[in-house]
Design a protein around this motif. Structure first.
Motif, short mmCIF file in Angstrom:
data_model
loop_
_atom_site.label_atom_id
_atom_site.label_comp_id
_atom_site.label_asym_id
_atom_site.label_seq_id
_atom_site.Cartn_x
_atom_site.Cartn_y
_atom_site.Cartn_z
N ALA A 154 -0.90 -5.32 7.34
CA ALA A 154 -0.91 -6.74 7.93
C ALA A 154 -2.27 -7.21 7.87
O ALA A 154 -2.40 -8.74 7.64
N ALA A 196 -3.03 -10.17 13.41
CA ALA A 196 -2.04 -9.10 12.54
C ALA A 196 -1.38 -7.99 13.39
O ALA A 196 -0.18 -7.72 12.96
N GLU A 224 1.95 -9.52 14.71
CA GLU A 224 2.88 -9.38 13.55
C GLU A 224 3.54 -8.13 13.11
O GLU A 224 4.66 -7.99 12.84
N CYS A 253 4.36 -11.37 8.04
CA CYS A 253 2.87 -11.86 7.97
C CYS A 253 3.01 -13.27 7.00
O CYS A 253 2.12 -14.21 7.37
#
Length: 262
Positions: free
Chosen positions: A88, A98, A101, A134
């Motif tokens: 990520a 990041a 997600e 992402c």
């Protein structure tokens, strides 16, 4: 072991614990028999052995997770979590975004675990979900636009925010509606008006209203219903095609206004 600042490590553990708790809440009402419990014990016992046993137990963990076992799925996520975060981070520069997600991707993986056919490795399947999550985040960020009020366009048009305070029309309308309600309520027969004043104006509970008027609660409710119908009928003559929204409609403030710069 997760590395980073104490705050980052704490957040990582908190996020992982939160995800596991959500998964446990999702499956807490599902029944699990004695045979399932014995199989789970054998799987985790094998996972703690040699590398061959750990690799072989991944399929058993997947099978358990497909049955709704949040603990088994949590073990799978722990094995691949660092890989997911690293993947990520290659898409999203902000570490917090990041990791957010990754959490979303893990949740989607649990919901779609039945779609995992086993043609490839579980880590590759999970990695693709992280990548897609992402990419969705990147597309959403690209669609977000910031409008700077001080900037002028080529057409010499500037955007201005209208104040969020009530306008003169709103204040005048409120005064007129308030006077209208007072006048029409005063014209309702006292037998019905009293219960409306106590319930709808003074906001007393219905038992207190009934006690004040020496009535039973059902009788007070009945009078209140009749009083509201009476008021509604009296207000109909002031309503236009929009119905009662005519009396409550507000001028729309708080939108962007475009003005020509001098």
């Amino acid at each position: 072991m997760l590395r980073g600042t104490p705050l980052q490590v704490g957040l990582t553990h908190a996020l992982l614990s939160g995800m596991l708790q959500r998964l446990k809440n999702l499956v807490q009402n599902r029944e699990t028999g004695a045979e399932h419990g014995e199989k789970q014990q054998r799987v985790f016992a094998g996972a703690s052995g040699s590398e061959g046993n750990a690799a072989a137990s991944e399929q058993d963990l997947i099978a358990l997770a497909r049955q709704g076992d949040a603990t088994a799925f949590g073990e799978l996520i722990k094995r691949h979590y660092k890989m997911c975060v690293k993947r990520a981070a290659s898409f999203i520069r902000n570490p917090t975004d990041a990791e957010d997600e990754v959490q979303n991707a893990c949740w989607k993986a649990f919901e779609r675990l039945a779609q995992f056919r086993g043609d490839g490795s579980f880590s590759a399947w999970l990695s693709r979900i992280v990548e897609n999550q992402c990419l969705m985040r990147i597309r959403e960020d690209r669609r977000t636009r910031f409008l700077y009020l001080d900037d002028s366009t080529d057409a010499n048009v500037r955007a201005e925010l209208i104040a969020q305070v009530p306008g003169p029309e709103d204040e005048l309308g409120d005064q007129q509606v308030e006077g209208l309600l007072k006048r029409e309520i005063s014209r309702i027969p006292p037998l019905l008006r009293n219960v409306m004043m106590l319930s709808d104006v003074e906001r007393l509970p219905m038992p207190d209203v009934a006690a004040r008027l020496g009535l039973s609660v059902p009788a007070a409710k009945s009078r209140l219903g009749r009083a509201r119908v009476e008021l509604r009928e009296r207000l109909k003559k002031y309503c236009g095609r929009r119905g009662f929204s005519t009396l409550t409609r507000k001028t729309l403030y708080g939108h962007l206004a475009y003005t020509r710069s001098a």
